[in-house]
Design a protein around this motif. Structure first.
Motif, short mmCIF file in Angstrom:
data_model
loop_
_atom_site.label_atom_id
_atom_site.label_comp_id
_atom_site.label_asym_id
_atom_site.label_seq_id
_atom_site.Cartn_x
_atom_site.Cartn_y
_atom_site.Cartn_z
N ARG A 45 -22.21 -24.23 -14.14
CA ARG A 45 -22.78 -23.62 -13.11
C ARG A 45 -22.50 -22.05 -12.85
O ARG A 45 -21.14 -22.05 -12.74
CB ARG A 45 -22.76 -24.49 -11.91
N VAL A 46 -23.41 -21.43 -12.30
CA VAL A 46 -23.08 -20.12 -11.93
C VAL A 46 -23.75 -19.65 -10.77
O VAL A 46 -25.00 -19.92 -10.33
CB VAL A 46 -23.47 -19.01 -12.98
N ASN A 47 -22.86 -19.65 -9.78
CA ASN A 47 -23.42 -19.46 -8.14
C ASN A 47 -24.37 -20.52 -7.98
O ASN A 47 -25.35 -20.41 -7.32
CB ASN A 47 -24.23 -18.07 -8.04
N ASN A 48 -23.67 -21.94 -8.31
CA ASN A 48 -24.49 -22.95 -8.00
C ASN A 48 -25.87 -23.25 -8.82
O ASN A 48 -26.30 -24.16 -8.25
CB ASN A 48 -24.72 -23.12 -6.40
N GLN A 49 -26.00 -22.62 -9.83
CA GLN A 49 -27.28 -22.79 -10.61
C GLN A 49 -26.78 -23.20 -11.86
O GLN A 49 -25.84 -22.55 -12.58
CB GLN A 49 -28.16 -21.44 -10.66
N THR A 50 -27.41 -24.29 -12.31
CA THR A 50 -27.10 -24.83 -13.84
C THR A 50 -27.45 -23.79 -14.75
O THR A 50 -28.42 -23.20 -14.91
CB THR A 50 -27.64 -26.02 -13.91
N VAL A 51 -26.55 -23.56 -15.69
CA VAL A 51 -26.90 -22.73 -16.89
C VAL A 51 -26.35 -23.24 -18.25
O VAL A 51 -25.74 -24.25 -18.35
CB VAL A 51 -26.30 -21.17 -16.68
N THR A 52 -27.07 -22.65 -19.40
CA THR A 52 -26.69 -22.95 -20.51
C THR A 52 -25.24 -22.51 -21.01
O THR A 52 -24.72 -21.59 -20.27
CB THR A 52 -27.61 -22.61 -21.85
N LEU A 53 -24.54 -23.11 -21.95
CA LEU A 53 -23.26 -22.67 -22.34
C LEU A 53 -23.63 -21.26 -22.99
O LEU A 53 -22.83 -20.37 -23.00
CB LEU A 53 -22.77 -23.76 -23.39
N GLN A 54 -24.53 -21.23 -23.74
CA GLN A 54 -24.97 -19.79 -24.27
C GLN A 54 -24.94 -18.55 -23.15
O GLN A 54 -24.37 -17.64 -23.29
CB GLN A 54 -25.95 -19.85 -25.25
N ASP A 55 -25.84 -19.14 -21.94
CA ASP A 55 -25.74 -17.97 -20.93
C ASP A 55 -24.58 -17.57 -20.39
O ASP A 55 -24.23 -16.70 -19.99
CB ASP A 55 -27.07 -18.61 -20.00
N LEU A 56 -23.77 -18.91 -20.16
CA LEU A 56 -22.54 -18.46 -19.54
C LEU A 56 -21.73 -17.81 -20.39
O LEU A 56 -21.02 -17.08 -19.86
CB LEU A 56 -21.52 -20.02 -19.47
#
Length: 558
Positions: free
Chosen positions: A107-118
């Motif tokens: 999660r980034v700023n409480n939004q779920t993201v993919t590992l690739q986007d992280l």
């Protein structure tokens, strides 16, 4: 930069929160205390592979959270906007949950993201450099990446053009190879293509024909009820009580009113007239449709037969009618190529030859630009490594022409080094010791960190195998880096620890049959004691404490 790290149920860490500051932070402690585990935890925040082994024994999941200051990272902020992630341009909250099953959630700023986007976000913020990464220096491909990164945008357009041309060249070569390797199969395919093409040609396919057929079939199948509805609607507009007649009368009455009250009823009269003409048009349209609506069984059979044919073709080819029309055109092109095989291959060979010459021409231009940058990079690296107690070291960047060009260019690039005067230049993997590699990698990081725009770098025992004056120089180099970027370092060297702005001591404690890792920021006498321990490697004496104190004071004066 990384401001706060929170770790829960991760490996031997029960619950831990660490505050990080600007400048150089050193993590020290006995072997096995958990220093590398903290680096592993930070690694989860930048998208490294998760493992169920990270979850503390007996727990369901591990949680790692990091708060990053992103005020100075325009690249990261831009990526966050592109991913539609809510952005506070001062802080970024990154959270990774790892479950005992091995799965993880980012999660980034409480939004779920993919590992690739992280990974895409965090590569702009933080870089972890461990002992294993030093080994990448031994790979030639890494050397070319370093050179191109150092060049930044110097020859980016030329490199992009080279890659596009090379990809076209390879695609044409593949096309020719497919033609040549399928010589006999082509004849069999030609028969199939011709049969299919003629079948579709005979069907005389039209775009969106199915939709119109469905309308026409429905109209004929419902002709009786449609005729009745049309007749009733027409009668409504034509009988003795027709609304059009009443509207005509109303229009005349409004005309009379308007002559007495100018302007007030003009708009209403226009609306009534418009409605009248609309209904008049409808009356004629209803009459036309009424006279043309009758049940035609033969025509219905023709339409249904046509629909059955189209549905059969859709099932047979697995495509809708519009796709079949496009497929038909592609088949025509392929039939033409196969029937004109010799001509096609000759033309392909000419295209391949032309593209190859373009590749070589662009590759030679690219090589010239790379060689210019390579000389600057070579000088820069030599300055840095000589400053790290390798005063007689020499480094050259070698270019070797490839027999066959590849997607990166027409040459192999390799860093060759002579660590001592009088020794020939050799590959890094043949002559460099661990300490030399560590210093070279630190020199490269010093060069590239300033150009990458990241806000933090972590060194995991990068100073391994280094001692004495070389250790002091590495400490000074890290301190210098820390003026541009946050530096966090696991180190066993007192020179590095004494140079730090913040000193965190990692220890482990065993109680109630459980082991936990603890972190304590050292200041004053505690810091002197730890640096003294790092100096002596055993019991701390009055002399080693005095040495440690002098080392800390001296390094913070310079």
């Amino acid at each position: 930069m990384l401001q706060t790290l929170s770790i829960k149920q991760f490996a031997i860490i029960d619950e831990l929160e660490i505050q990080f500051g600007q400048g150089l932070t050193v993590l020290s402690g006995e072997t096995g205390a958990g220093k590398s585990i903290i680096i592993d935890a930070i690694g989860q925040l930048i998208g490294m592979r998760a493992s169920s082994n990270f979850v503390r024994h007996g727990e369901k999941k591990a949680i790692i959270e990091g708060i990053f200051d992103i005020d100075d990272s325009k690249e990261a902020i831009s990526i966050l906007h592109d991913l539609s992630i809510d952005v506070d341009e001062d802080f970024l909250l990154v959270k990774r949950e790892i479950f005992s099953s091995g799965k993880s959630i980012c999660r980034v700023n409480n939004q779920t993201v993919t590992l690739q986007d992280l990974r895409k976000i965090m590569q702009e913020l933080l870089d972890i450099h461990g002992q294993h990464e030093t080994q990448t220096l031994l790979k030639q491909k890494y050397h070319l990446q370093l050179l191109d990164n150092y060049a930044e945008n110097t020859y980016k357009d030329l490199l992009d053009k080279y890659v596009v041309t090379y990809d076209k060249y390879k695609a044409k070569k593949k096309e020719l190879e497919d033609l040549e390797s399928a010589d006999q199969a082509l004849l069999q395919r030609l028969d199939l293509l011709k049969f299919q093409y003629e079948e579709l040609q005979e069907a005389n396919l039209l775009e969106d024909e199915v939709t119109q057929l469905e309308i026409d079939i429905k109209r004929i199948q419902n002709s009786e009820s449609l005729s009745l509805a049309l007749n009733n609607a027409h009668v409504t507009l034509t009988d003795e009580h027709a609304i059009t007649d009443r509207l005509y009368e109303l229009s005349n009455q409004l005309q009379s009113i308007s002559e007495i009250l100018p302007d007030k009823y003009d708009r209403l009269k226009e609306d009534v007239d418009q409605f009248y003409y609309t209904l008049e048009d409808a009356k004629h349209q209803l009459y036309d449709d009424l006279t043309n609506t009758e049940f035609d069984e033969q025509y219905l059979n023709e339409l249904e037969s046509r629909m059955n044919l189209l549905n059969s073709l859709k099932r047979k080819y697995g495509k809708d009618i519009n796709e079949l029309i496009i497929y038909q055109d592609k088949m025509a092109d392929e039939i033409n190529k196969i029937e004109n095989y010799e001509e096609s291959t000759a033309q392909l060979r000419q295209e391949i030859d032309d593209l190859y010459h373009n590749v070589i021409e662009l590759g030679e231009k690219l090589s010239k630009e790379r060689r210019k940058v390579a000389q600057s990079l070579r000088n820069h690296i030599v300055d840095e490594i000589q400053n790290l107690q390798m005063k007689d070291a020499n480094l050259e960047i070698s270019f070797k022409t490839l027999d066959v060009p590849n997607r990166e260019g027409i040459e192999l690039v390799e860093f060759l080094i002579s660590p001592n005067k009088g020794e020939p230049l050799k590959s890094l993997n043949k002559i460099a010791s661990g300490g030399e590699l560590s210093r070279i990698m630190l020199a490269l990081k010093t060069i590239f960190v300033k150009t990458r725009g990241q806000t933090a770098i972590l060194f995991d025992e990068v100073d391994s195998g280094v001692s004495g004056q070389a250790a002091q120089k590495m400490a000074e180099k890290m301190k210098g880096l820390a003026k541009h970027i946050q530096v966090i370092c696991i180190s066993h060297l007192p020179q590095v620890a004494s140079m730090s702005d913040h000193h965190l001591f990692i220890s482990k404690n065993t109680s109630a049959d459980r082991t936990t890792t603890q972190v304590q920021e050292l200041t004053g006498e505690e810091r002197i004691d730890e640096v003294a321990r790092m100096i002596s490697g055993a019991s701390v004496t009055k002399l080693t404490r005095q040495n440690a104190k002098e080392m800390i004071e001296q390094n913070h004066k310079s």
